[in-house]
Write an enzyme that holds these catalytic residues in place. Structure first.
Site, PDB file in Angstrom:
ATOM      1  N   GLU A 195      -3.636  -8.500   7.348  1.00 62.18           N
ATOM      2  CA  GLU A 195      -3.288  -8.539   8.773  1.00 62.18           C
ATOM      3  C   GLU A 195      -3.507  -9.935   9.355  1.00 62.18           C
ATOM      4  O   GLU A 195      -3.790 -10.092  10.539  1.00 62.18           O
ATOM      5  CB  GLU A 195      -4.101  -7.505   9.571  1.00 62.18           C
ATOM      6  N   GLY A 201     -33.605  -6.353  -5.958  1.00 65.16           N
ATOM      7  CA  GLY A 201     -33.028  -5.531  -7.016  1.00 65.16           C
ATOM      8  C   GLY A 201     -32.486  -4.208  -6.505  1.00 65.16           C
ATOM      9  O   GLY A 201     -31.409  -3.770  -6.920  1.00 65.16           O
ATOM     10  N   ARG A 211     -40.495  -1.742   2.585  1.00 66.56           N
ATOM     11  CA  ARG A 211     -40.835  -2.519   1.405  1.00 66.56           C
ATOM     12  C   ARG A 211     -42.015  -3.422   1.718  1.00 66.56           C
ATOM     13  O   ARG A 211     -41.963  -4.218   2.651  1.00 66.56           O
ATOM     14  CB  ARG A 211     -39.636  -3.370   0.989  1.00 66.56           C
ATOM     15  N   GLY A 267       0.830  -1.206   0.000  1.00 69.47           N
ATOM     16  CA  GLY A 267       0.000   0.000   0.000  1.00 69.47           C
ATOM     17  C   GLY A 267       0.861   1.250   0.000  1.00 69.47           C
ATOM     18  O   GLY A 267       1.898   1.297   0.657  1.00 69.47           O
ATOM     19  N   GLN A 303     -37.493 -13.533   5.946  1.00 66.61           N
ATOM     20  CA  GLN A 303     -36.707 -12.301   6.042  1.00 66.61           C
ATOM     21  C   GLN A 303     -36.218 -12.099   7.482  1.00 66.61           C
ATOM     22  O   GLN A 303     -35.097 -11.643   7.703  1.00 66.61           O
ATOM     23  CB  GLN A 303     -37.570 -11.107   5.577  1.00 66.61           C
TER      24      GLN A 303
END
Lengths: 695, 695
Positions: free
Chosen positions: A477, A454, A367, A227, A386
């Site tokens: 790490e 979606g 939703r 990095g 869900q």
């Protein structure tokens, strides 16, 4: 293409299959659809959801939750966030090229250090908790920025401070703090990541010139993934095998891996210095604001003083001296100083999990899709499926929060006291929590995206970016699979110590007790108890976690002993590797649960405490259910109890769903940081429409 | 930053913990590290791996495997691939902006149709197998291209062909085939994805002008995620509620969802037509070569003829006629024609899994890290943990291959025969396989990335792009959670039919037998049998899968009946939802295993068949082990048998590892398509170094 094309009629038939009076109902639904299909959105939203969606709304205080979950240094966090709020020119856009992203991340970093009045290097050295709080806050701005910051201060700065001596701090610290000296941490090579002792870069001492000569002896020794190397770095801490010429032989003596400060670009014109080849590692899955590069060294000479010589030194006449007796002890000491990176990743990973959970749960609440006959559609969070996806995930975000707060605290203590027991404890705990939490969060990000359908696939709604940036947390790490082995090894050491009568360190203390339990028989009355009061008792939960750990530990030790006779210890370890990984995970889960229990006990608001108890029960029992095979095989849990646990997990998910909105509000991530339109506190759909350009 | 920083010394201590003679060994390792640290790469690669890495190398013929796994239409695939090989200007670069990617994907699509001499529309209509083979091949070029092709031909073209009548085919088919008429499939709305019957766009018939008037009545009714809409589309098949004015009322009558052809951009100058608003859905997690847009309609008038009128029509005087009696039947027929999309996604998902498995396994074979004392490092695929990650995944790639080949075959049969039983079978099978396979592959892509550590994070090594592109396979053409419910509903219908004495369709036939088994008691002798011969017997494996399905089905039916009394059928369904999803997955796993058994039986090369038996055993027993709690709870498997299964899964993973290289070679994905340097057939590290710019 159209997303989520679906045949509702098949779903309706599905329901009908379980129902005798299917045709009548189909007709009712059809007429309902006719009636509601042109209904206005506002009406839909306003209507109270129907019988099937009865929600248990327990009282809970968001402000109590926010206070509990605030973490340390709230003013410091706020300062950074306020700074960025006023600087829209520093905001990372949803789509950005690699080159633009790298420049932006550097600009953001410079602004933090030079304009926002923040001194990360000072935080790191004086108060790690403050540093981790900064890292977490900055991660919400852009994960690339957090990693870029970590490279500069934890890795490059940390290597100078922790592996060097006063002369190095005098020479480099101010330039590192102010970013005049952007730097790299050049450890990983093309062929060696996890096995750092196998790296092949050499640093050969040249007595004549009093210099080290750095070389890349083979393709595999190319430093890789470094990095800050591709674009911004001026220095690198290079890890290499320290080779000393032997007077009595033409072969060098290898003293093992040491770290050296190597200038790689000119301080004047930023040109790459002679003998150094730098290449760009290119486009990555994520974190493209970080400029990872590959480095090769061809007879690059550096002064002897550039050896970071805290744990080992070379004198003017080429003699090696060290305060530590063996290569392995020096190597462990060298890498041991770098454990802070893991603490930061575990901590940051929880932040990512909280953000993703907030977006997914808020969206799942607004939703609506399908519903019972003649009634409005219901929130998708009212579907059991869900709830199963998101409620245990929410409970983990709470659980991990308390565990990592504890880790940061212990890390601070370690840096203050340098106590050997605390050091050992922090090493194992940071390895275990980093591995466990980052693996969990990586999976959770997929679950969150998928649970938002979606709209979860729009980049602006964040799941893709979070997942791509976070993904590598599992690897850098310390690869998670390797880190878990360290935890297992530590447990085995404790186990041996126990049977040799040695003292156990505080964190592993419980093993002593639960091994006592295990070595006696399980109690058939207890294995059959299946009432809520028993299953929701934290003593039962913790005992179940610890029993499993103790049993896995005991059997692992036996198996290792058995196999090592024929296979040797390396072969035996490999033969038991899956077992050992399960052991390590099991142990970490116990630690997390124990900290969760403590945290809930400390909550003084009665109603909120009740809710947190639900969340903790869900965390604990969902884990037990997910591994029910193990508990059944060991007859720790009788079949009736297994079933009761399953039912209780579903009930708890349902109950937690009723307060899920408040629970994510408790994370208190401001809309300006969350950014995802579908995850905002209100007006989600409108913000989303507005985002694509509708008025 | 450095990737995968690791303390080997801790790992070494780990081994030591299990060993009495730790210090002696540490010294040996240290001297070994000194000796080998400067060893040349070639030497390392050439050395035979050590005792701990003993690999079981069974004879296997790659050419037999390649032949077996070739799938249909090898010449067609080759033709497309050869075409792209000669056109480097059409290759998608590793990093590309959204705008460039969209233009490139369109250019690629045009080249296929106009230059490569391929006619996807013809394939689709005349020989679906040929179409799916094309889709899979094109997916290897760029997944965006495959989806863009699917939008144009399966969705836009398919809707005209399957929902329209001859007049539509006459008018549009040629333009669709040649891409003169790029088009969209506008079904999904901002508020409605899965629940298509809830869409709110209206098409109101105006008797005066003999036109339909298309409107977007609310924000939620905005068409969303419409592929081809943001940039290239000239037409859209718009799904809307067909409203007929009632002569005796001021209210319209809603006849349900119908499809209409709506021109959206001018054929002359590509300008957006009046009354239509188009917005760009923006940057996505993946598939950025597809231009998804959002559409709103304001009194857009289209001729009556633009109603796709195969299943329902409106006469000049506004009378509605249909060959089907109810809204729901018409709706089911309308969407039923679109099942091909799911077949394509299931099939394409297996291709993604094969590519990812090839890259991860080839890299795991050449990557070496750590090793036993005084010996070279071993391949990471020799670690039990890596075998556990990748070998079951490889077995799934084989299993899914045969299942989707069967699905494509059945789909072709359905299109030819229009047989009702075949139609029902293909519907449930395509829903189930699409859901199960795409969910599995999505998880597998994470596993593959993680198992390749830092190098898996380089974009050029493909995991990120594959994951981001594939991710949405879980959602579009039917959300997986919703699709699995269709499978469950179908099973429940079969179950009812059984107990009413009706005939079962061929695919579900086994349920009859295994329900017989279940309804009798499990045999205590069998539940204890734990020999290899028994556990590796496909009869035992299939029985275990089917027993579980039958039991889940039986108990689901009982629970639904019980709960529906109090909660109604919608509430009862939701209360049992997790159970029903498990049932559906269990069933699909059975189907996959059955097809795998058939395929292995058909292999005529004796050695290769033995190897395939290992792979099949691993697929079956790994699944059983992963759900061992269920088997133990039902006492289908006694504790000794559970343990034997676990040991066997580890042994099988070890055995399959020995032939893993040949097994991925059997997928025969050419290097030019695989592209990932670390996944090539040889010279991986050099190609990778070359890629970043080293000579």
């Amino acid at each position: 293409m159209a997303l989520a094309v679906e045949e509702q009629s098949l779903a309706i038939r599905a329901m009908a299959a379980a129902d005798e009076i299917s045709q009548r109902r189909l007709d009712r639904i059809a007429s309902h659809l006719r009636a509601t299909s042109l209904m206005k959105d506002e009406q839909l939203a306003a209507e109270v959801c129907a019988a099937a969606a009865k929600v248990s709304k327990r009282p809970v205080s968001v402000s109590v939750l926010t206070h509990l979950m605030a973490g340390g240094y709230p003013e410091d966090r706020q300062k950074v966030l306020d700074f960025f709020l006023k600087r829209p020119d520093l905001e990372t856009p949803v789509e950005i090229t690699k080159e633009q992203h790298r420049e932006l991340a550097y600009k953001q970093l410079l602004a933090i250090v030079r304009e926002a009045g923040v001194n990360p290097m000072k935080y790191l050295m004086e108060d790690p908790g403050q540093y981790f709080a900064l890292l977490e806050a900055v991660g919400y701005i852009d994960m690339s920025l957090a990693i870029k910051l970590g490279v500069q201060f934890s890795l490059w700065g940390g290597s100078v401070v922790n592996l060097g001596t006063q002369k190095h701090r005098d020479k480099y610290l101010e330039g590192i703090s102010t970013l005049r000296y952007p730097g790299c941490f050049a450890m990983t090579e093309l062929h060696h990541g996890s096995n750092v002792q196998g790296i092949q870069t050499t640093a050969t001492f040249d007595c004549m010139s009093d210099e080290f000569i750095i070389n890349t002896p083979s393709e595999g020794a190319t430093k890789w993934w470094i990095g800050n190397a591709a674009v911004h770095g001026k220095f690198a801490t290079v890890f290499a095998q320290l080779c000393l010429p032997s007077p009595d032989s033409h072969l060098d003596t290898n003293m093992g891996v040491h770290a050296f400060i190597v200038p790689i670009r000119s301080l004047e014109d930023h040109a790459v210095l002679p003998g150094i080849e730098i290449r760009d590692c290119g486009y990555k899955v994520g974190l493209n604001g970080v400029d990872n590069g590959a480095l090769r060294f061809h007879d690059v000479r550096i002064p002897r003083d550039n050896l970071l010589n805290r744990f080992g030194d070379v004198s003017r006449d080429g003699k090696y001296t060290s305060i530590l007796p063996t290569i392995n002890k020096r190597f462990a000491a060298t890498l041991g100083e770098l454990v802070g990176g893991r603490v930061g990743l575990a901590y940051g990973s929880v932040g990512v999990l909280k953000a993703a959970a907030t977006i997914a749960i808020r969206y799942s609440l607004i939703r609506q899709q399908f519903g019972p006959p003649n009634q409005p559609e219901i929130s998708i969070l009212d579907y059991q499926s869900q709830q199963q996806k998101l409620m245990p995930l929410l409970s983990c975000a709470y659980a991990f929060h308390f565990a990592t707060e504890y880790l940061v605290e212990k890390y601070g203590e370690m840096k203050k006291t340098h106590d050997d027991e605390v050091i050992a404890d922090v090493h194992a705990l940071s390895a275990g929590l980093k591995a466990y939490i980052t693996s969990y969060t990586a999976r959770a990000l997929n679950t969150c995206r998928e649970s938002c359908g979606g709209h979860g696939y729009a980049a602006v709604n964040r799941f893709g970016g979070l997942r791509n940036d976070h993904d590598i947390f599992q690897t850098f790490e310390g690869d998670n699979t390797v880190l878990l082995q360290q935890v297992a090894a530590d447990l085995l050491k404790q186990y041996k110590a126990k049977f040799e009568g040695g003292a156990l360190s505080v964190t592993w203390d419980y093993l002593r007790n639960s091994m006592g339990t295990y070595l006696s028989q399980t109690n058939p009355v207890v294995t059959h108890r299946d009432g809520h009061a028993h299953l929701r008792d934290p003593h039962f939960q913790l005992d179940a976690f610890q029993y499993r750990t103790a049993r896995l530990l005991h059997t692992a030790a036996l198996r290792l002993r058995k196999h090592s006779k024929r296979l040797g210890s390396f072969g035996a370890w490999n033969r038991c590797l899956n077992h050992l990984l399960t052991l390590a995970e099991s142990h970490i889960e116990s630690v997390i649960l124990a900290k969760f229990i403590d945290a809930v006990d400390g909550c003084e608001d009665k109603d909120t405490k009740k809710v947190l108890n639900l969340v903790r029960d869900l965390y604990a029992l969902d884990r037990i259910w997910k591994d029910i095979g193990t508990y059944r095989n060991q007859d720790y849990v009788a079949p009736n109890k297994a079933k009761a646990i399953h039912r209780l997990v579903e009930w708890l998910s349902f109950e937690v769903r009723g307060v899920a909105g408040s629970l994510v509000d408790g994370f208190a991530i401001p809309d300006s940081l969350l950014r995802a339109p579908i995850g905002l506190q209100s007006g989600q759909y409108s913000e989303y429409s507005h985002y694509v350009g509708f008025d």
